[in-house]
Write a protein that holds these residues in place. Structure first.
Motif, PDB file in Angstrom:
ATOM      1  N   LEU A 146      29.220 -61.735  40.441  1.00  0.00           N
ATOM      2  CA  LEU A 146      28.470 -61.381  39.129  1.00  0.00           C
ATOM      3  C   LEU A 146      28.735 -62.528  38.230  1.00  0.00           C
ATOM      4  O   LEU A 146      29.659 -63.415  38.368  1.00  0.00           O
ATOM      5  CB  LEU A 146      29.375 -60.285  38.332  1.00  0.00           C
ATOM      6  CG  LEU A 146      29.378 -58.756  38.832  1.00  0.00           C
ATOM      7  CD1 LEU A 146      30.458 -57.935  38.474  1.00  0.00           C
ATOM      8  CD2 LEU A 146      27.893 -58.233  38.479  1.00  0.00           C
ATOM      9  N   THR A 147      28.060 -62.915  37.024  1.00  0.00           N
ATOM     10  CA  THR A 147      27.978 -64.085  36.558  1.00  0.00           C
ATOM     11  C   THR A 147      29.182 -64.189  35.798  1.00  0.00           C
ATOM     12  O   THR A 147      29.749 -65.233  35.394  1.00  0.00           O
ATOM     13  CB  THR A 147      26.655 -64.091  35.640  1.00  0.00           C
ATOM     14  OG1 THR A 147      26.867 -63.159  34.673  1.00  0.00           O
ATOM     15  CG2 THR A 147      25.467 -64.177  36.173  1.00  0.00           C
ATOM     16  N   ASP A 148      30.048 -63.166  35.587  1.00  0.00           N
ATOM     17  CA  ASP A 148      31.102 -63.237  34.656  1.00  0.00           C
ATOM     18  C   ASP A 148      32.478 -63.693  35.552  1.00  0.00           C
ATOM     19  O   ASP A 148      33.656 -63.774  35.126  1.00  0.00           O
ATOM     20  CB  ASP A 148      31.436 -62.217  33.703  1.00  0.00           C
ATOM     21  CG  ASP A 148      31.721 -60.898  34.761  1.00  0.00           C
ATOM     22  OD1 ASP A 148      31.918 -60.745  35.784  1.00  0.00           O
ATOM     23  OD2 ASP A 148      31.642 -59.638  33.914  1.00  0.00           O
ATOM     24  N   MET A 149      32.064 -63.786  36.755  1.00  0.00           N
ATOM     25  CA  MET A 149      33.429 -64.538  37.595  1.00  0.00           C
ATOM     26  C   MET A 149      33.180 -66.243  37.429  1.00  0.00           C
ATOM     27  O   MET A 149      33.910 -66.851  37.974  1.00  0.00           O
ATOM     28  CB  MET A 149      32.925 -64.519  39.268  1.00  0.00           C
ATOM     29  CG  MET A 149      31.842 -65.020  39.836  1.00  0.00           C
ATOM     30  SD  MET A 149      31.661 -66.810  39.965  1.00  0.00           S
ATOM     31  CE  MET A 149      33.251 -66.912  41.131  1.00  0.00           C
ATOM     32  N   ALA A 150      32.290 -66.697  36.443  1.00  0.00           N
ATOM     33  CA  ALA A 150      32.001 -68.046  36.109  1.00  0.00           C
ATOM     34  C   ALA A 150      33.318 -68.895  35.953  1.00  0.00           C
ATOM     35  O   ALA A 150      33.455 -70.183  36.338  1.00  0.00           O
ATOM     36  CB  ALA A 150      31.172 -68.236  34.930  1.00  0.00           C
ATOM     37  N   GLY A 166      26.898 -55.387  35.256  1.00  0.00           N
ATOM     38  CA  GLY A 166      26.820 -56.692  34.762  1.00  0.00           C
ATOM     39  C   GLY A 166      25.710 -57.442  35.436  1.00  0.00           C
ATOM     40  O   GLY A 166      24.908 -57.162  36.242  1.00  0.00           O
ATOM     41  N   GLU A 167      25.354 -58.707  34.413  1.00  0.00           N
ATOM     42  CA  GLU A 167      24.720 -59.546  35.494  1.00  0.00           C
ATOM     43  C   GLU A 167      24.813 -60.316  36.562  1.00  0.00           C
ATOM     44  O   GLU A 167      25.976 -60.473  36.838  1.00  0.00           O
ATOM     45  CB  GLU A 167      24.235 -60.629  34.271  1.00  0.00           C
ATOM     46  CG  GLU A 167      23.335 -60.198  32.885  1.00  0.00           C
ATOM     47  CD  GLU A 167      22.259 -59.335  33.392  1.00  0.00           C
ATOM     48  OE1 GLU A 167      21.102 -59.988  34.180  1.00  0.00           O
ATOM     49  OE2 GLU A 167      21.833 -58.286  33.371  1.00  0.00           O
ATOM     50  N   PRO A 168      23.771 -60.588  37.253  1.00  0.00           N
ATOM     51  CA  PRO A 168      22.314 -60.749  37.005  1.00  0.00           C
ATOM     52  C   PRO A 168      21.363 -59.528  37.383  1.00  0.00           C
ATOM     53  O   PRO A 168      20.225 -59.316  37.514  1.00  0.00           O
ATOM     54  CB  PRO A 168      21.891 -61.828  37.637  1.00  0.00           C
ATOM     55  CG  PRO A 168      22.814 -61.603  39.138  1.00  0.00           C
ATOM     56  CD  PRO A 168      24.139 -60.991  38.875  1.00  0.00           C
ATOM     57  N   ALA A 179      25.973 -74.514  34.694  1.00  0.00           N
ATOM     58  CA  ALA A 179      26.735 -73.327  35.359  1.00  0.00           C
ATOM     59  C   ALA A 179      25.951 -72.405  36.080  1.00  0.00           C
ATOM     60  O   ALA A 179      26.293 -71.741  37.175  1.00  0.00           O
ATOM     61  CB  ALA A 179      27.422 -72.419  34.123  1.00  0.00           C
ATOM     62  N   VAL A 180      24.585 -72.260  35.511  1.00  0.00           N
ATOM     63  CA  VAL A 180      23.614 -71.542  36.261  1.00  0.00           C
ATOM     64  C   VAL A 180      23.295 -71.780  37.704  1.00  0.00           C
ATOM     65  O   VAL A 180      23.410 -71.148  38.561  1.00  0.00           O
ATOM     66  CB  VAL A 180      22.207 -71.237  35.672  1.00  0.00           C
ATOM     67  CG1 VAL A 180      21.200 -70.641  36.324  1.00  0.00           C
ATOM     68  CG2 VAL A 180      22.363 -70.408  34.169  1.00  0.00           C
ATOM     69  N   TYR A 204      28.754 -67.836  45.442  1.00  0.00           N
ATOM     70  CA  TYR A 204      29.259 -67.406  44.162  1.00  0.00           C
ATOM     71  C   TYR A 204      28.470 -66.358  44.142  1.00  0.00           C
ATOM     72  O   TYR A 204      28.665 -65.196  44.710  1.00  0.00           O
ATOM     73  CB  TYR A 204      29.205 -68.112  43.069  1.00  0.00           C
ATOM     74  CG  TYR A 204      30.133 -69.843  43.177  1.00  0.00           C
ATOM     75  CD1 TYR A 204      31.332 -69.391  43.434  1.00  0.00           C
ATOM     76  CD2 TYR A 204      29.600 -70.975  43.143  1.00  0.00           C
ATOM     77  CE1 TYR A 204      32.329 -70.360  43.589  1.00  0.00           C
ATOM     78  CE2 TYR A 204      30.472 -71.971  43.348  1.00  0.00           C
ATOM     79  CZ  TYR A 204      31.945 -71.769  43.717  1.00  0.00           C
ATOM     80  OH  TYR A 204      32.984 -72.866  43.715  1.00  0.00           O
ATOM     81  N   VAL A 205      27.378 -66.130  43.114  1.00  0.00           N
ATOM     82  CA  VAL A 205      26.705 -65.153  42.845  1.00  0.00           C
ATOM     83  C   VAL A 205      25.559 -64.652  43.692  1.00  0.00           C
ATOM     84  O   VAL A 205      25.040 -63.756  44.237  1.00  0.00           O
ATOM     85  CB  VAL A 205      25.986 -65.214  41.317  1.00  0.00           C
ATOM     86  CG1 VAL A 205      25.211 -63.961  40.988  1.00  0.00           C
ATOM     87  CG2 VAL A 205      27.357 -65.126  40.411  1.00  0.00           C
ATOM     88  N   GLY A 206      24.859 -66.049  44.095  1.00  0.00           N
ATOM     89  CA  GLY A 206      23.591 -65.744  45.045  1.00  0.00           C
ATOM     90  C   GLY A 206      22.196 -65.469  44.795  1.00  0.00           C
ATOM     91  O   GLY A 206      21.698 -64.781  45.519  1.00  0.00           O
TER      92      GLY A 206
END
Length: 445
Positions: free
Chosen positions: A26-30, A216-218, A286-287, A295-297
């Protein structure tokens, strides 16, 4: 003006320098990805491996067994484990990972059925936020046709479960109760909520197994890109600047490795600052990092849709939501007791906490799980090293946020973490006072 040069830090004498941290895609693992990629972990003498996990249960179990030293967690997970709902283990957090970041998406069929119930603005587009009242006639029509109205959420103690329930209840749609003998969460439910792993949400929606979901995103924007669903509301619109994920560790780990815990918290604070600094100037970088398969893939344009301060509801209806993802602003990373208490109130509201508890119990549990003292030690060291500003942290807080005003919550009911029972009793749908769930009935008062 050039930033002041960082002071050479005296590195903490960490007890354990090789660490493995888990996350869900998820993007919030950033903050984890950025702390790794920018060398913030290494600056603290930590050599970290980041490992994606199959689902939230596996992730939690592996932190409990010590296979993982810590992990990106649902905020409800450390609380639920500590009070013994589901798994029993003392899990703690010294760091909140973000604010906001979720959305609720419905299928195209459901959206078309909702649209007649949604006001339209001068631009011809639906007025936001979309209230759950617009969904109520749809749920009633499904019921009249003998069709269950199924919705997905990511885990029984996830923010997504509680946000989806909150939104539905605000529109007089009952999301169902839990009981000690029935953990489906579907007792007395109008909408039937069940667990779907985040990356599988769009495909499950497309297959017609569920009619909507909270995630959550994306994975909300993915539904838009694929043309299979419409996000109707973000959690920022449900509760402005609500707490989201936390970084979870076992209590045993923090006791055995106090310097390591401070060091990893320092790295995560720096990563959060990087993500938000200069009006989100680093977000496109970051994107690109998050879109990588480790990561998110997901496609960069899908991740960028929300990470860069916009959110697309329908194809072509992108609107500015600058605070959709907040990692550092508004003291986002401070582990507030009041955030913990809110999760506990929702567990009680829906029967996951089966019996009434005094206000003091909520405070005690929050203090046993959320560790602001460790957070502030890490912050103080970063200030002294010149990496962050003194003004970035709430040094004088008692651990409770100011009450959230009614105007910032979708149902117009204010929240004050200092008075949890008063708050629970103010919510129209849900358990109150000494009520319990017995079979399919609510008993007591």
């Amino acid at each position: 003006m050039a930033a002041a040069p960082a002071v050479q830090a005296e590195m903490l004498d960490v007890e354990k320098d090789e660490l493995k941290f888990g996350f869900i895609k998820l993007t919030d693992m950033a903050p984890l990805a950025i702390a790794y990629e920018k060398g913030y972990f290494e600056d603290e003498g930590l050599f970290v491996t980041l490992e994606p996990q199959a689902n939230w249960k596996v992730l939690l179990d592996r932190v409990i067994t010590g296979e993982l030293d810590g992990a990106h967690m649902l905020a409800g997970q450390p609380l639920a484990a500590t009070i013994g709902f589901g798994t029993k283990a003392h899990i703690v957090t010294p760091f909140s990972m973000d604010l906001n970041g979720n959305g609720i998406t419905v299928s195209n069929e459901v959206w078309e059925m909702m649209k007649p119930n949604i006001p339209v603005g001068d631009d011809g587009k639906p007025v936001h936020p979309v209230k759950a009242g617009a969904l109520k006639p749809v749920v009633e029509q499904f019921k009249a046709e003998g069709r269950p109205f199924n919705m997905g959420m990511v885990f029984p103690v996830s923010t997504h479960n509680y946000e989806l329930r909150y939104w539905l209840a605000s529109g007089d749609i009952h999301p169902g109760f839990y009981s000690p003998t029935d953990v489906s969460g579907q007792i007395k439910a109008d909408a039937l909520l069940s667990v779907t792993p985040p990356p599988q949400m769009p495909a499950t929606l497309e297959a017609g197994t569920i009619h909507g979901y909270c995630v959550g995103e994306p994975w909300n924007q993915q539904a838009v890109f694929k043309g299979i669903g419409v996000p109707v509301i973000t959690d920022f619109e449900i509760w402005k600047n609500n707490p989201e994920k936390v970084f979870g560790l076992s209590k045993e780990f923090t006791e055995e490795n106090p310097n390591t815990t401070i060091a990893l918290t320092k790295a995560l604070i720096r990563a959060a600052k990087w993500l938000d600094e200069n009006d989100n100037a680093n977000r496109m970088e970051a994107v690109k990092i998050l879109s990588r398969p480790e990561y998110v893939g997901a496609d960069p344009e899908v991740i960028a849709n929300s990470m860069t301060g916009t959110f697309e509801y329908e194809k072509g209806d992108a609107r500015p939501v600058p605070d959709f993802n907040v990692f550092y602003r508004y003291y986002a990373t401070y582990p507030y007791y009041s955030d913990a208490v809110w999760y506990l109130t929702q567990m009680r509201r829906w029967g996951q906490i089966a019996e009434a508890k005094p206000d003091s119990w909520y405070d005690e549990v929050a203090r046993s799980v959320y560790l602001p003292d460790i957070y502030l030690q890490a912050a103080r060291a970063l200030v002294e090293e010149g990496h962050v500003s003194e003004a970035d942290f709430p040094w004088d807080t008692d651990g409770y946020r100011d009450p959230t005003p009614a105007a910032d919550i979708i149902d117009g009911i204010a929240y004050d973490g200092r008075t949890p029972n008063e708050y629970i009793n103010s919510l129209p749908i849900g358990l109150k006072g000494k009520q319990t769930v017995n079979g399919s009935e609510i008993v007591g008062g």
